[in-house]
Design a protein around this motif. Structure first.
Motif, PDB file in Angstrom:
ATOM      1  N   LEU A 165       7.285 -22.352  10.524  1.00  0.00           N
ATOM      2  CA  LEU A 165       5.949 -22.056  11.023  1.00  0.00           C
ATOM      3  C   LEU A 165       5.824 -20.621  11.544  1.00  0.00           C
ATOM      4  CD1 LEU A 165       3.215 -23.485  11.448  1.00  0.00           C
ATOM      5  CD2 LEU A 165       3.956 -23.998  13.777  1.00  0.00           C
ATOM      6  N   SER A 166       6.869 -20.107  12.139  1.00  0.00           N
ATOM      7  CA  SER A 166       6.800 -18.742  12.661  1.00  0.00           C
ATOM      8  C   SER A 166       6.631 -17.725  11.534  1.00  0.00           C
ATOM      9  CB  SER A 166       8.045 -18.413  13.489  1.00  0.00           C
ATOM     10  OG  SER A 166       9.210 -18.439  12.694  1.00  0.00           O
ATOM     11  N   ASP A 167       7.134 -18.035  10.320  1.00  0.00           N
ATOM     12  CA  ASP A 167       6.949 -17.127   9.180  1.00  0.00           C
ATOM     13  C   ASP A 167       5.493 -17.084   8.745  1.00  0.00           C
ATOM     14  OD1 ASP A 167       9.725 -16.233   8.528  1.00  0.00           O
ATOM     15  OD2 ASP A 167      10.057 -18.378   8.336  1.00  0.00           O
ATOM     16  N   LEU A 168       4.780 -18.198   8.912  1.00  0.00           N
ATOM     17  CA  LEU A 168       3.349 -18.220   8.611  1.00  0.00           C
ATOM     18  C   LEU A 168       2.586 -17.357   9.618  1.00  0.00           C
ATOM     19  CD1 LEU A 168       0.806 -19.479   7.170  1.00  0.00           C
ATOM     20  CD2 LEU A 168       0.916 -21.276   8.905  1.00  0.00           C
ATOM     21  N   ILE A 169       2.913 -17.500  10.882  1.00  0.00           N
ATOM     22  CA  ILE A 169       2.143 -16.832  11.934  1.00  0.00           C
ATOM     23  C   ILE A 169       2.483 -15.349  12.047  1.00  0.00           C
ATOM     24  CG2 ILE A 169       1.712 -16.778  14.432  1.00  0.00           C
ATOM     25  CD1 ILE A 169       2.261 -19.803  14.422  1.00  0.00           C
ATOM     26  N   TYR A 170       3.769 -15.030  11.946  1.00  0.00           N
ATOM     27  CA  TYR A 170       4.201 -13.663  12.258  1.00  0.00           C
ATOM     28  C   TYR A 170       4.576 -12.825  11.035  1.00  0.00           C
ATOM     29  CZ  TYR A 170       4.704 -15.750  16.904  1.00  0.00           C
ATOM     30  OH  TYR A 170       4.487 -16.412  18.083  1.00  0.00           O
ATOM     31  N   ARG A 171       4.878 -13.473   9.902  1.00  0.00           N
ATOM     32  CA  ARG A 171       5.434 -12.701   8.780  1.00  0.00           C
ATOM     33  C   ARG A 171       4.659 -12.854   7.477  1.00  0.00           C
ATOM     34  NH1 ARG A 171       9.486 -13.508  12.349  1.00  0.00           N
ATOM     35  NH2 ARG A 171       9.702 -15.729  11.946  1.00  0.00           N
ATOM     36  N   GLY A 172       3.456 -13.370   7.556  1.00  0.00           N
ATOM     37  CA  GLY A 172       2.560 -13.340   6.415  1.00  0.00           C
ATOM     38  C   GLY A 172       2.850 -14.318   5.290  1.00  0.00           C
ATOM     39  N   LYS A 173       3.678 -15.319   5.523  1.00  0.00           N
ATOM     40  CA  LYS A 173       3.938 -16.310   4.483  1.00  0.00           C
ATOM     41  C   LYS A 173       2.767 -17.285   4.386  1.00  0.00           C
ATOM     42  CE  LYS A 173       7.870 -14.551   3.480  1.00  0.00           C
ATOM     43  NZ  LYS A 173       8.042 -13.812   2.209  1.00  0.00           N
ATOM     44  N   THR A 174       2.596 -17.876   3.211  1.00  0.00           N
ATOM     45  CA  THR A 174       1.515 -18.834   3.009  1.00  0.00           C
ATOM     46  C   THR A 174       1.971 -20.234   3.411  1.00  0.00           C
ATOM     47  OG1 THR A 174       2.163 -19.398   0.736  1.00  0.00           O
ATOM     48  CG2 THR A 174       0.725 -17.463   1.039  1.00  0.00           C
ATOM     49  N   VAL A 175       1.004 -21.138   3.531  1.00  0.00           N
ATOM     50  CA  VAL A 175       1.333 -22.527   3.854  1.00  0.00           C
ATOM     51  C   VAL A 175       2.256 -23.124   2.802  1.00  0.00           C
ATOM     52  CG1 VAL A 175       0.381 -24.857   4.033  1.00  0.00           C
ATOM     53  CG2 VAL A 175      -0.714 -22.975   5.242  1.00  0.00           C
ATOM     54  N   GLN A 176       1.962 -22.875   1.538  1.00  0.00           N
ATOM     55  CA  GLN A 176       2.794 -23.452   0.481  1.00  0.00           C
ATOM     56  C   GLN A 176       4.212 -22.889   0.534  1.00  0.00           C
ATOM     57  OE1 GLN A 176       1.209 -24.285  -3.371  1.00  0.00           O
ATOM     58  NE2 GLN A 176      -0.894 -23.907  -2.744  1.00  0.00           N
ATOM     59  N   GLU A 177       4.361 -21.646   0.952  1.00  0.00           N
ATOM     60  CA  GLU A 177       5.694 -21.051   1.032  1.00  0.00           C
ATOM     61  C   GLU A 177       6.530 -21.653   2.158  1.00  0.00           C
ATOM     62  OE1 GLU A 177       5.627 -16.493  -0.552  1.00  0.00           O
ATOM     63  OE2 GLU A 177       4.392 -16.897   1.219  1.00  0.00           O
ATOM     64  N   ILE A 178       5.896 -22.112   3.230  1.00  0.00           N
ATOM     65  CA  ILE A 178       6.675 -22.634   4.357  1.00  0.00           C
ATOM     66  C   ILE A 178       6.898 -24.140   4.260  1.00  0.00           C
ATOM     67  CG2 ILE A 178       5.836 -20.790   5.864  1.00  0.00           C
ATOM     68  CD1 ILE A 178       4.177 -22.977   7.326  1.00  0.00           C
ATOM     69  N   ILE A 179       6.389 -24.769   3.212  1.00  0.00           N
ATOM     70  CA  ILE A 179       6.656 -26.199   3.005  1.00  0.00           C
ATOM     71  C   ILE A 179       7.968 -26.348   2.247  1.00  0.00           C
ATOM     72  CG2 ILE A 179       5.889 -28.333   1.908  1.00  0.00           C
ATOM     73  CD1 ILE A 179       3.016 -27.366   2.274  1.00  0.00           C
ATOM     74  N   THR A 180       8.919 -27.025   2.848  1.00  0.00           N
ATOM     75  CA  THR A 180      10.222 -27.279   2.221  1.00  0.00           C
ATOM     76  C   THR A 180      10.202 -28.645   1.563  1.00  0.00           C
ATOM     77  OG1 THR A 180      11.333 -25.954   3.900  1.00  0.00           O
ATOM     78  CG2 THR A 180      12.706 -27.479   2.640  1.00  0.00           C
ATOM     79  N   ALA A 181      10.784 -28.749   0.396  1.00  0.00           N
ATOM     80  CA  ALA A 181      10.854 -30.029  -0.314  1.00  0.00           C
ATOM     81  C   ALA A 181      12.050 -30.832   0.189  1.00  0.00           C
ATOM     82  CB  ALA A 181      10.965 -29.804  -1.810  1.00  0.00           C
ATOM     83  N   GLY A 182      11.782 -32.024   0.660  1.00  0.00           N
ATOM     84  CA  GLY A 182      12.835 -32.938   1.080  1.00  0.00           C
ATOM     85  C   GLY A 182      13.074 -33.991   0.013  1.00  0.00           C
TER      86      GLY A 182
END
Length: 291
Positions: A77-94
């Motif tokens: 989540l911090s990559d979304l807020i602080y480093r410009g990543k998208t929601v789809q990029e921060i979703i990890t596949a389990g």
């Protein structure tokens, strides 16, 4: 137009007319009662029922869900807020392609974010309504402000309790804090109890009855009983191997219980459409509190 009204207009402007994911917030009032284990196993069973599930690990600063899945997320989540990543990029596949968003270690709490960061978070997490049928929110333990915010904002809450007196006491304390909050609307939130680590169905019923009795007497509220999960050595074995018991031991007592709980959730009474707030409305509460 005051600031609160301006923020509401931001939410409305960014709200899509498309379907909304069904949101379940899972909480417990204390740690150590198996909350994250319940979240990942419900996700497995829901995915098997044909639902696209995404877990939001709101226990910020910790990594319970990724440990349970044995997966290391590239972003959180911090990559979304602080480093410009998208929601789809921060979703990890389990397992079974269940998606999860890790809270990571870069955020100490949603309430610690600035108003602009919260607005950015709300706009981006709105995409989850498009990406998932169900969003499971795994809250932190205890009765912190941000745990209560998630519970108050969610239309459907799963409250976990075990037979231990401390678990019942802490679950009641959470409910008491909830009912005493002037912003809580009981009619807009269904709270369903899951009895965990019980020796029998009767003990599971007893956990619910004790909790429901004190809530009715002292808080003038009522709870629903979703069901129980038995004490099962298979759960402990699966946790040690960082896999959900529903995958590793599909015939275990615990797995059968998770199957029953999932059927009760998916086939039971669904919150009416006007009560389905969606991800944007849920997170917008945090913005309104800053206005």
């Amino acid at each position: 137009m005051d600031q609160a009204e301006q923020l509401r207009n931001i939410v409305k402007k960014n709200q899509r007319p498309a379907r909304k994911a069904r949101i379940f917030t899972v909480t417990s009032g204390k740690g150590g009662v198996g909350k994250s284990n319940v979240v990942v196993n419900l996700a497995v069973q829901m995915q098997r029922q044909g639902k696209k599930v995404i877990i939001f690990d709101a226990d910020l600063g910790l990594a319970n869900v990724e440990i349970m899945f044995g997966a290391i997320p590239k972003y959180n989540l911090s990559d979304l807020i602080y480093r410009g990543k998208t929601v789809q990029e921060i979703i990890t596949a389990g397992p079974l392609d269940i998606g999860f968003i890790s809270g990571g270690s870069g955020i100490t709490g949603v309430n610690n974010l600035s108003k602009e960061q919260l607005k950015f978070l709300v706009r981006n997490l709105n995409e989850l309504d498009e990406l998932a049928d169900i969003v499971l929110i795994d809250t932190g333990a205890g009765i912190s402000d941000h745990v209560l915010e998630f519970v108050m904002a969610s239309p459907e809450v799963l409250l976990l309790a075990t037979p231990e007196p401390s678990s019942l006491t802490d679950a009641y304390s959470l409910l008491k804090a909830l009912h005493r909050n002037p912003e809580f609307r009981q009619s807009q939130t269904k709270i369903k109890v899951i009895s965990n680590r019980v020796a029998s169905e009767e003990e599971g019923d007893g956990v619910f009855e004790k909790l429901n009795a004190v809530v009715g007497q002292f808080l003038k509220g009522d709870l629903e009983y979703l069901g129980m999960i038995p004490q099962d050595i298979a759960v402990e074995k699966a946790i040690r191997q960082q896999q959900p018991v529903s995958i590793l031991y599909p015939e275990s007592k615990a797995t059968k219980a998770f199957e029953a709980l999932t059927c009760n959730l998916l086939e039971g009474n669904v919150v009416p459409l006007h009560g389905k707030k969606g991800i944007m409305q849920l997170f917008s509460r945090f913005i309104y509190r800053r206005s």
